[in-house]
Write a protein that holds these residues in place. Structure first.
Motif, PDB file in Angstrom:
ATOM      1  N   SER A  52       0.678  -1.304   0.153  1.00  0.00           N
ATOM      2  CA  SER A  52       0.469   0.057  -0.038  1.00  0.00           C
ATOM      3  C   SER A  52       0.865   1.281  -0.043  1.00  0.00           C
ATOM      4  CB  SER A  52      -0.583  -0.536   1.272  1.00  0.00           C
ATOM      5  OG  SER A  52      -1.795  -0.770   1.056  1.00  0.00           O
ATOM      6  N   THR A  53       1.681   0.919   0.971  1.00  0.00           N
ATOM      7  CA  THR A  53       2.887   2.368   0.960  1.00  0.00           C
ATOM      8  C   THR A  53       3.535   2.899  -0.637  1.00  0.00           C
ATOM      9  OG1 THR A  53       3.265   1.402   3.399  1.00  0.00           O
ATOM     10  CG2 THR A  53       5.292   3.239   1.932  1.00  0.00           C
ATOM     11  N   LEU A  54       4.165   1.126  -1.042  1.00  0.00           N
ATOM     12  CA  LEU A  54       4.756   1.532  -2.472  1.00  0.00           C
ATOM     13  C   LEU A  54       3.265   2.382  -3.218  1.00  0.00           C
ATOM     14  CD1 LEU A  54       6.605  -1.766  -3.562  1.00  0.00           C
ATOM     15  CD2 LEU A  54       7.140   0.264  -2.734  1.00  0.00           C
ATOM     16  N   GLU A  55       2.870   1.956  -3.439  1.00  0.00           N
ATOM     17  CA  GLU A  55       1.604   2.573  -4.283  1.00  0.00           C
ATOM     18  C   GLU A  55       1.013   3.830  -4.208  1.00  0.00           C
ATOM     19  OE1 GLU A  55      -2.384  -0.274  -3.387  1.00  0.00           O
ATOM     20  OE2 GLU A  55      -1.671  -1.634  -4.802  1.00  0.00           O
ATOM     21  N   ARG A  56       1.463   4.220  -2.685  1.00  0.00           N
ATOM     22  CA  ARG A  56       1.265   5.656  -2.855  1.00  0.00           C
ATOM     23  C   ARG A  56       2.086   6.400  -3.031  1.00  0.00           C
ATOM     24  NH1 ARG A  56      -0.204   5.183   2.180  1.00  0.00           N
ATOM     25  NH2 ARG A  56       1.897   5.225   3.169  1.00  0.00           N
TER      26      ARG A  56
END
Length: 148
Positions: A52-56
């Motif tokens: 989720s952090t990577l997507e952001r």
């Protein structure tokens, strides 16, 4: 928004990590944590938060965002607050680990505790000899996050 060519390699690395965890998360977990125990559940949860952090970060890929948090492929500069010494570690996938080059797996005790750490924050790390307080002085994504 057109992002600089400088970030295309980094973007590709981060996208490849997302694809890898999307396609191979179960195989990855089975390889390193074959037993359905608390450690495996913790790693699985951390991988989900990490993705989720990577997507952001990918949605708004800037130098500041790319280097704001310790990712797989980030060089993390630490200051040990008990004695003032410093160390630079790069967080990598387990197969890329090389202690002689300070390449540590994100599954290692220190790598796992530093994954998603932020610059200018203090962290109490549990190490084999006890605990130590460190400050993350700098984070730089150095593109060592390849999955193959």
């Amino acid at each position: 928004m057109n992002h600089s060519l400088m970030y295309q390699g980094s973007r590709l690395q981060l996208v490849n990590q997302l694809v890898y965890f999307d396609d191979e998360k179960l195989n990855f977990l089975n390889q390193y944590f074959p037993e359905p125990n608390q450690k495996r559940r913790n790693v699985e949860k951390t991988i989900s938060v990490y993705c989720s952090t990577l997507e952001r970060i990918i949605k708004d890929l800037t130098e500041e965002n790319l280097n704001s948090m310790a990712l797989i492929g980030s060089q993390v500069d630490l200051r040990y607050l008990d004695d003032g010494s410093t160390e630079s570690l790069t967080i990598v996938f387990p197969h890329r680990t090389d202690p002689n080059k300070n390449l540590i797996s994100f599954l290692s005790p220190i790598g796992f505790q530093l994954l998603m750490a932020q610059t200018n924050e203090n962290y109490q790390l549990v190490i084999p000899s006890g605990e130590t307080l460190v400050r993350v002085e700098n984070i730089k994504f150095v593109n060592h996050g390849d999955v193959h």
